[in-house]
Design an enzyme around this catalytic site. Structure first.
Site, short mmCIF file in Angstrom:
data_model
loop_
_atom_site.label_atom_id
_atom_site.label_comp_id
_atom_site.label_asym_id
_atom_site.label_seq_id
_atom_site.Cartn_x
_atom_site.Cartn_y
_atom_site.Cartn_z
N HIS A 137 0.82 -1.14 -0.09
CA HIS A 137 -0.15 0.12 -0.12
C HIS A 137 1.06 1.18 -0.01
O HIS A 137 0.64 1.87 -0.86
CB HIS A 137 -0.88 0.09 1.32
N GLU A 138 1.96 1.22 0.85
CA GLU A 138 2.70 2.50 0.91
C GLU A 138 3.68 2.58 -0.32
O GLU A 138 3.93 3.77 -0.56
CB GLU A 138 3.44 2.34 2.39
N HIS A 153 1.88 4.82 -2.86
CA HIS A 153 2.04 6.36 -2.47
C HIS A 153 3.57 6.64 -2.72
O HIS A 153 3.77 7.77 -3.54
CB HIS A 153 1.76 6.44 -1.02
N GLU A 186 -4.73 7.97 -3.00
CA GLU A 186 -5.29 6.78 -2.43
C GLU A 186 -5.45 5.70 -3.58
O GLU A 186 -5.49 4.64 -3.13
CB GLU A 186 -6.35 6.76 -1.33
#
Length: 499
Positions: A264-265, A268, A294
């Protein structure tokens, strides 16, 4: 004109240096700062925040921006967008009294340490007073900014997703609820096995650290321009495209928690590392709205990271870096990481029930802002909504109302971005599949092709283009939830053998 532009660039450079200092302080607060040192850091945070405030609201700078704004036709696209955005920022800051701005900056810097202590001690009352102040400040600041918005909460939503309001979100969440809740009911009634012991098998922390670093690199995160550390709540911070910092949290008997946190990170982080070089030195050199940001993290975590093709591509190297995978059949692994089970913790939630967690937070913060909910009763309110939407009730504040850091950091209105991001991600994925065989690229481990597609269509633009403009340009449509709903239905109908 050249002299004015040069002066503008000099002031913006100073602002960016102050902002970078604030980011580094924030990083320190959430990673390695000693408990007793956080009070001083909060004071420094307030001091530097005022430096930025005074710079942006100085008579010299305001007049300079006004002069440049009058000559917008002589500016290039980047300069024009910078002037537009900085004008908007000045207007917001001018309406906030300096003393209140400084006090609030100190409050949110200090409150994150208070939140962490409250979470670790499982005691909402330790954090309650700070939380009240944070909401009070946000209400006060939003009132200063109100123009055409229908309510105060809409002002806060616009801080993270421009053009969004609660009326649109109410319709948006209603459409998701009408589709997701019946699908969840069918999944829960399915006779397909839903017990995967490997998900909670202990894996030593050092092995997890090694594998997660490998995983981030495999996805395309550049460790020459970034780091991966640890914090109570995972996050990504962009100090510069050449200094992007991510964190995760390792739990020995939940190894896939950190795995999907890092995926997930990385979404980003890769976004920030791929911002266009032509934007460096400007205020546009970071990701766009929180919804589009997101969308990238949710795209990597779920659409890529929870696909069978992704694990087929990583399996050989994954086994070398993560020996526990040797004991897991790949199809069993795929079903396991897509296990649907209503849970207490948002960051651990499965893809299907995730948006229900966001609805809980959306309704609570909207209710507090509109004066309909009492912060003193927040744990009780939280638990009631969790039972209503997900059928689970927290036994502690730590796994309930205290689980997220966002409110402690003053991020009121941020949570809807996660749900919007999931919808944007599915819409982007639909278009990507028209352009390339995504599954085959994943099987072949060609993450660079996927990363390049996202770079060229989204990442390079930073804040130069708005989210609505980007989505329309990429997909030919405005925000359209049907792609997300269709994606979930197709995926989980196959996994759980639904009719």
């Amino acid at each position: 004109m050249k002299k004015k532009l040069k002066k503008f660039e000099e002031i913006i450079k100073e602002k960016k240096l102050i902002d970078a200092s604030l980011e580094i302080l924030q990083w320190d607060l959430e990673t390695t700062a000693p408990k007793k040192g956080k009070e001083l850091i909060a004071d420094v945070f307030g001091y530097l925040s005022m430096k930025s405030y005074n710079l942006m609201t100085s008579e010299e700078f305001i007049k300079l921006v006004e002069k440049l704004s009058e000559k917008k036709e002589k500016l290039n696209d980047i300069q024009r967008k910078e002037i537009e955005d900085i004008t908007e920022e000045i207007e917001k800051m001018k309406k906030i009294p300096p003393k209140e701005y400084e006090e609030y900056s100190k409050l949110v810097a200090r409150s994150q340490g208070v939140w962490e202590e409250a979470k670790n001690k499982n005691d909402f009352n330790l954090f309650k007073d700070d939380l009240k102040k944070i909401f009070e400040y946000n209400i006060k600041f939003a009132k200063y900014q109100m123009k055409d918005e229908k309510n105060i909460y809409d002002v806060l939503l616009n801080e993270y997703e421009k053009g969004m309001d609660s009326e649109k979100l109410d319709k948006f969440f209603k459409s998701l609820r009408e589709e997701i809740v019946p699908l969840l009911k069918k999944v829960k009634e399915s006779k397909v096995k839903n017990d995967f012991e490997f998900l909670s098998k202990k894996v030593d922390i050092e092995t997890q650290r090694r594998f997660n670093r490998y995983l981030a690199s495999y996805l395309g995160f550049d460790f020459d321009r970034g780091v991966l550390a640890e914090s109570e709540h995972p996050f990504t911070m962009n100090i510069d495209k050449n200094d992007v910092r991510m964190t995760t949290k390792f739990i020995e008997d939940q190894p896939f928690s950190s795995i999907f946190s890092v995926i997930h990170e990385s979404g980003h982080g890769i976004y920030e590392q791929q911002i266009g070089d032509d934007l460096q030195g400007t205020i546009l050199a970071s990701g766009g709205s929180m919804g589009i940001h997101e969308s990238q993290s949710r795209f990597y975590e779920n659409i890529l990271g929870r696909s069978l093709a992704f694990w087929e591509g990583i399996y050989k190297n994954g086994i070398e870096n993560f020996p526990a995978l040797k004991e897991i059949d790949i199809n069993e692994l795929y079903r396991g990481v897509n296990k649907v089970e209503p849970s207490l913790i948002r960051t651990e939630a499965d893809e299907l029930t995730y948006s229900l967690h966001i609805m809980v937070r959306y309704e609570i913060e909207k209710g507090i802002i509109n004066g309909e909910l009492d912060i003193d009763k927040l744990p009780e309110i939280w638990n009631k909504k969790m039972e209503e939407y997900l059928g689970v009730v927290p036994e502690t504040d730590s796994e309930g109302v205290l689980q997220d850091v966002h409110w402690a950091g003053g991020m009121i209105g941020y949570f809807p971005s996660y749900a919007l991001g999931s919808v944007y991600a599915a819409q982007i994925y639909h278009k990507m599949k028209e352009d390339m065989d995504v599954d085959q690229l994943l099987r072949d481990g060609k993450m660079d092709r996927i990363k390049g597609w996202l770079r060229d269509r989204i990442h390079v633009y930073g804040k130069l283009r708005g989210t609505a403009e980007l989505i329309k340009e990429i997909t030919g449509e405005d925000l359209e939830p049907k792609y997300y709903i269709d994606y979930l239905k197709e995926k989980y109908s196959k996994i759980y053998n639904l009719d």
